[in-house]
Scaffold this active site. Structure first.
Site, short mmCIF file in Angstrom:
data_model
loop_
_atom_site.label_atom_id
_atom_site.label_comp_id
_atom_site.label_asym_id
_atom_site.label_seq_id
_atom_site.Cartn_x
_atom_site.Cartn_y
_atom_site.Cartn_z
N GLN A 130 -65.25 13.99 107.93
CA GLN A 130 -65.64 13.35 106.67
C GLN A 130 -65.89 14.37 105.56
O GLN A 130 -66.02 14.00 104.40
CB GLN A 130 -66.89 12.50 106.89
CG GLN A 130 -68.14 13.29 107.23
CD GLN A 130 -69.29 12.42 107.67
OE1 GLN A 130 -69.30 11.87 108.76
NE2 GLN A 130 -70.30 12.27 106.80
N CYS A 136 -69.86 8.35 106.88
CA CYS A 136 -69.76 8.27 108.33
C CYS A 136 -69.50 6.84 108.79
O CYS A 136 -68.80 6.60 109.78
CB CYS A 136 -71.03 8.81 108.97
SG CYS A 136 -72.56 8.05 108.35
N HIS A 273 -77.11 7.82 110.53
CA HIS A 273 -75.75 8.32 110.76
C HIS A 273 -75.00 7.34 111.66
O HIS A 273 -75.58 6.78 112.60
CB HIS A 273 -75.82 9.70 111.43
CG HIS A 273 -74.50 10.35 111.61
ND1 HIS A 273 -73.56 10.44 110.61
CD2 HIS A 273 -73.93 10.96 112.70
CE1 HIS A 273 -72.49 11.09 111.05
NE2 HIS A 273 -72.69 11.40 112.33
N ASN A 293 -67.89 11.91 116.95
CA ASN A 293 -68.47 12.14 115.63
C ASN A 293 -67.36 12.31 114.61
O ASN A 293 -66.17 12.34 114.96
CB ASN A 293 -69.39 13.37 115.67
CG ASN A 293 -70.41 13.37 114.57
OD1 ASN A 293 -70.42 12.51 113.69
ND2 ASN A 293 -71.31 14.35 114.60
#
Length: 328
Positions: A130, A136, A273, A293
């Site tokens: 990102q 996110c 997140h 992630n």
């Protein structure tokens, strides 16, 4: 003799300063960091502080006092405000406004395997980054959509986060105010989301440029999973594929490198997140979630983390979870 000792101490101190400067220079070179003299002074102090934290923590890991280890990475000279503004972008308030509009997860009655990895099964696209955009939530949403497309059509298509950043009116681009349910609702109402190759990622909000001819997936709403229940999350991951989740990613998470992440300072309700659970398993007598992630392959386990499972919903990993319902 006293004079000699003072000289030796001074020599060691000078050597330590030189080594620290070399590490700082190596860090800047590796990550392409360039600063003016005043900013560099402050950045270096942040870097040295984080270096101390990492080294101290890793000594505890070697003594068996913690279950994961850390490493200096590209975020190690970031100020806290930069971390908050560029890495964390999940908005729990808006998420909760959407959650009652989805379907409820129906628990399976079949056998649930003790481990599963959807990345190994082909349902997960390569790790993305990102960069400086706090979106996110968009990466979590596309990851869940990509998984559902694969399970429905047996084809893996990388979907466009930029499409969500630019066009989801309930999100705020690169600011900290997006969530996955809003993204799923946008895709449903918009009759699709573009493929990433047709609508590439720029890490900044731009004018909406969605095109009907390059749609990679269509959604028919979403399914929400019971709040905070890790057993039910396990059932959902096993039977429905990759699942969007939110996480309390403060404290040490940004410097995670390996092992099974457990942070007793986490707040299971203070979620900031968004990520994607792509599996679960057990390692060294410890249960873990396998999490994808969106900070690039240089972070963690080539972009993944193993997060403690069945340890009191650590960092809120099961507090909020959902997946999109694909429209065929």
């Amino acid at each position: 003799m006293i004079f000699v000792s003072v000289v030796l101490i001074a020599g060691v101190s000078a050597m330590s300063i030189d080594l620290l400067q070399d590490e700082w220079n190596t860090f800047k070179l590796k990550h392409g960091k360039k600063y003016d003299p005043l900013e560099e002074h402050h950045r270096k102090q942040v870097f040295l502080y984080n270096k101390h934290i990492v080294e101290e923590h890793n000594q505890r890991y070697l003594r068996g006092e913690t279950t994961y280890y850390m490493r200096i990475n590209e975020f190690s000279d970031y100020f806290d405000t930069e971390i908050n503004n560029s890495l964390y972008g999940f908005n729990i308030t808006d998420y909760l406004l959407h959650v009652d509009k989805g379907a409820t997860f129906i628990r399976p009655t079949d056998y649930i395997p003790e481990e599963i990895n959807w990345e190994h099964r082909g349902a997960v696209t390569p790790v993305k980054n990102q960069r400086g955009c706090a979106c996110c939530w968009a990466f979590s949403a596309t990851g869940a959509l990509e998984g559902q497309v694969f399970l429905s059509k047996n084809v893996l298509v990388s979907l466009s986060e930029q499409n969500l950043v630019d066009c989801d009116s309930r999100g705020d681009g690169c600011s900290s105010s997006g969530n996955m349910l809003s993204a799923f609702a946008y895709v449903s109402q918009n009759q699709g989301i573009d493929r990433e190759d047709a609508y590439p990622y720029y890490a900044r909000k731009q004018q909406c440029a969605f095109k009907n001819v390059t749609v990679g997936a269509r959604s028919a709403g979403f399914t929400a999973i019971m709040f905070g229940n890790e057993l039910i999350l396990k059932e959902a991951v096993a039977t429905r594929g990759p699942i969007s989740i939110a996480f309390h990613a403060m404290h040490s998470f940004r410097t995670y490198k390996g092992g099974i992440y457990y942070e007793d300072r986490c707040n299971a309700n203070n979620l900031n997140h968004a990520m994607l659970v792509v599996g679960y398993g057990r390692e060294r007598n410890q249960d873990y979630w396998l999490v994808k992630n969106s900070w690039g392959t240089g972070w963690g386990l080539k972009g993944y983390a193993k997060v403690a499972r069945n340890r009191g919903n650590n960092c809120g990993i099961a507090t909020i979870a959902s997946y999109p319902n694909i429209k065929l």
